[in-house]
Motif scaffolding. Structure first.
Motif, short mmCIF file in Angstrom:
data_model
loop_
_atom_site.label_atom_id
_atom_site.label_comp_id
_atom_site.label_asym_id
_atom_site.label_seq_id
_atom_site.Cartn_x
_atom_site.Cartn_y
_atom_site.Cartn_z
N PRO A 129 53.82 -19.48 12.06
CA PRO A 129 55.11 -20.16 12.23
C PRO A 129 56.21 -19.52 11.38
O PRO A 129 55.95 -18.98 10.30
CB PRO A 129 54.81 -21.59 11.78
CG PRO A 129 53.64 -21.46 10.86
CD PRO A 129 52.81 -20.34 11.39
N VAL A 130 57.44 -19.62 11.89
CA VAL A 130 58.62 -19.06 11.23
C VAL A 130 59.69 -20.14 11.21
O VAL A 130 60.01 -20.74 12.24
CB VAL A 130 59.15 -17.82 11.98
CG1 VAL A 130 60.41 -17.30 11.30
CG2 VAL A 130 58.09 -16.73 12.04
N LEU A 131 60.27 -20.39 10.04
CA LEU A 131 61.40 -21.31 9.92
C LEU A 131 62.66 -20.47 9.83
O LEU A 131 62.93 -19.85 8.79
CB LEU A 131 61.25 -22.19 8.68
CG LEU A 131 59.94 -22.96 8.52
CD1 LEU A 131 59.98 -23.81 7.26
CD2 LEU A 131 59.66 -23.81 9.75
N PRO A 132 63.45 -20.39 10.89
CA PRO A 132 64.61 -19.50 10.88
C PRO A 132 65.74 -20.05 10.00
O PRO A 132 65.97 -21.26 9.95
CB PRO A 132 65.03 -19.46 12.35
CG PRO A 132 64.61 -20.80 12.88
CD PRO A 132 63.33 -21.13 12.16
N LEU A 133 66.43 -19.15 9.33
CA LEU A 133 67.62 -19.50 8.59
C LEU A 133 68.84 -19.09 9.39
O LEU A 133 68.75 -18.30 10.33
CB LEU A 133 67.61 -18.79 7.23
CG LEU A 133 66.42 -19.14 6.32
CD1 LEU A 133 66.48 -18.33 5.03
CD2 LEU A 133 66.38 -20.63 6.01
N LEU A 185 59.44 -27.51 3.53
CA LEU A 185 59.17 -26.26 4.23
C LEU A 185 57.70 -26.16 4.63
O LEU A 185 57.38 -25.74 5.75
CB LEU A 185 59.56 -25.07 3.35
CG LEU A 185 61.06 -24.93 3.04
CD1 LEU A 185 61.28 -23.81 2.03
CD2 LEU A 185 61.86 -24.68 4.31
N ARG A 186 56.82 -26.55 3.72
CA ARG A 186 55.38 -26.51 4.05
C ARG A 186 55.07 -27.46 5.21
O ARG A 186 54.27 -27.13 6.09
CB ARG A 186 54.56 -26.88 2.81
CG ARG A 186 54.68 -25.87 1.67
CD ARG A 186 53.78 -26.25 0.50
NE ARG A 186 54.01 -25.36 -0.63
CZ ARG A 186 54.73 -25.68 -1.71
NH1 ARG A 186 55.27 -26.90 -1.81
NH2 ARG A 186 54.89 -24.81 -2.68
N HIS A 187 55.70 -28.63 5.17
CA HIS A 187 55.49 -29.61 6.26
C HIS A 187 55.95 -29.01 7.60
O HIS A 187 55.22 -29.12 8.60
CB HIS A 187 56.27 -30.89 5.95
CG HIS A 187 56.29 -31.86 7.08
ND1 HIS A 187 55.21 -32.64 7.43
CD2 HIS A 187 57.28 -32.17 7.99
CE1 HIS A 187 55.51 -33.39 8.47
NE2 HIS A 187 56.76 -33.13 8.83
N PHE A 227 64.76 -27.43 16.51
CA PHE A 227 63.79 -28.48 16.25
C PHE A 227 63.44 -28.59 14.77
O PHE A 227 62.33 -28.97 14.42
CB PHE A 227 62.52 -28.24 17.08
CG PHE A 227 62.79 -28.21 18.56
CD1 PHE A 227 62.97 -29.38 19.27
CD2 PHE A 227 62.92 -27.00 19.23
CE1 PHE A 227 63.25 -29.36 20.63
CE2 PHE A 227 63.19 -26.97 20.59
CZ PHE A 227 63.36 -28.15 21.29
N LEU A 228 64.42 -28.26 13.92
CA LEU A 228 64.24 -28.38 12.48
C LEU A 228 65.35 -29.24 11.90
O LEU A 228 66.43 -29.33 12.47
CB LEU A 228 64.28 -26.98 11.82
CG LEU A 228 63.13 -26.02 12.16
CD1 LEU A 228 63.39 -24.67 11.53
CD2 LEU A 228 61.80 -26.58 11.68
#
Length: 228
Positions: free
Chosen positions: A62-66, A90-92, A212-213
């Motif tokens: 998974p990638v959390l985009p900035l 972020l871990r969640h 979706f964040l």
């Protein structure tokens, strides 16, 4: 030289061969970065290339985009930016997005078909003296019609999606939706929408989960001139 911050991943995330990125670790997390000369504006071509490189990370986890264009002066500042977002959150998010990615579906309906549907509902008579109000009514009716049509066409996609988001459409005959889907379901969607009749359908993805964040930069991310 400054750093562009592209996304947050797990520290054990494996970068693909040839990636223009590197990772700055913070405990079990890492921020994906690239070097950039100070004061140099990001071009559209570079932004597209950065998005493509970020998408290439998805098979590795998974990638959390900035927000596109986010920068830091050095690695210490990059770590501070991650701390500001809250490592527990972020871990969640990383756990929630395991095996998932975003996909955009764009449907372009024929305007004559839409107008005929509006006429059949008698929403437009051509007898109003206020042409501006008449035009606004037509546009609203077309949007309502297109949304109903899109719901029916995209029902199979919605059925396998974890979440769906309606995105701003540039025209009243265009429906644009984002889906959060399992990675193993994404490849089937373009083939399915290509079979639609009386509508032009295109897919973009898999993408990091921009829509979706609830990270702290969400509102500024959505105002990006590239729409990511």
């Amino acid at each position: 030289m400054s750093l562009h911050l592209h996304g947050v991943v797990r520290a054990l995330h494996r970068l693909p061969d040839g990636s223009p990125f590197r990772m700055v670790a913070l405990e079990d997390l890492a921020v994906v970065v690239s070097d950039r000369p100070d004061g140099l504006a990001l071009t559209e071509q570079e932004a597209v290339a950065q998005l493509a490189a970020l998408c290439a990370l998805l098979p590795g986890g998974p990638v959390l985009p900035l927000r596109i264009g986010t920068t830091a002066v050095d690695e210490a500042a990059a770590r501070t930016a991650v701390l500001a977002l809250g490592p527990p959150a972020l871990r969640h998010h990383l756990d929630q997005l395991d095996g998932m990615a975003e996909l955009h579906v764009r449907l372009v309906f024929d305007e004559d078909t839409a107008l005929r549907a509006v006429y059949e509902k008698r929403a437009f008579t051509g007898r109003r003296t206020d042409t501006l109000a008449e035009g606004e009514l037509i546009a609203r009716e077309i949007v309502a019609w297109r949304r109903k049509e899109a719901e029916a066409l995209l029902a199979p996609v919605s059925a396998v999606a974890r979440s769906t988001a309606l995105l701003p459409a540039p025209e009243h005959t265009v429906e644009l939706r984002a889906y959060l889907l399992p990675l193993d379901q994404i490849e089937a969607v373009p083939a399915a929408v290509a079979a639609f009749t009386n509508v032009t359908a295109t897919c973009t993805g898999p993408l990091p989960a921009y829509n979706f964040l609830d990270l702290k930069q969400q509102q500024t991310r959505r105002s990006s001139r590239w729409g990511w």
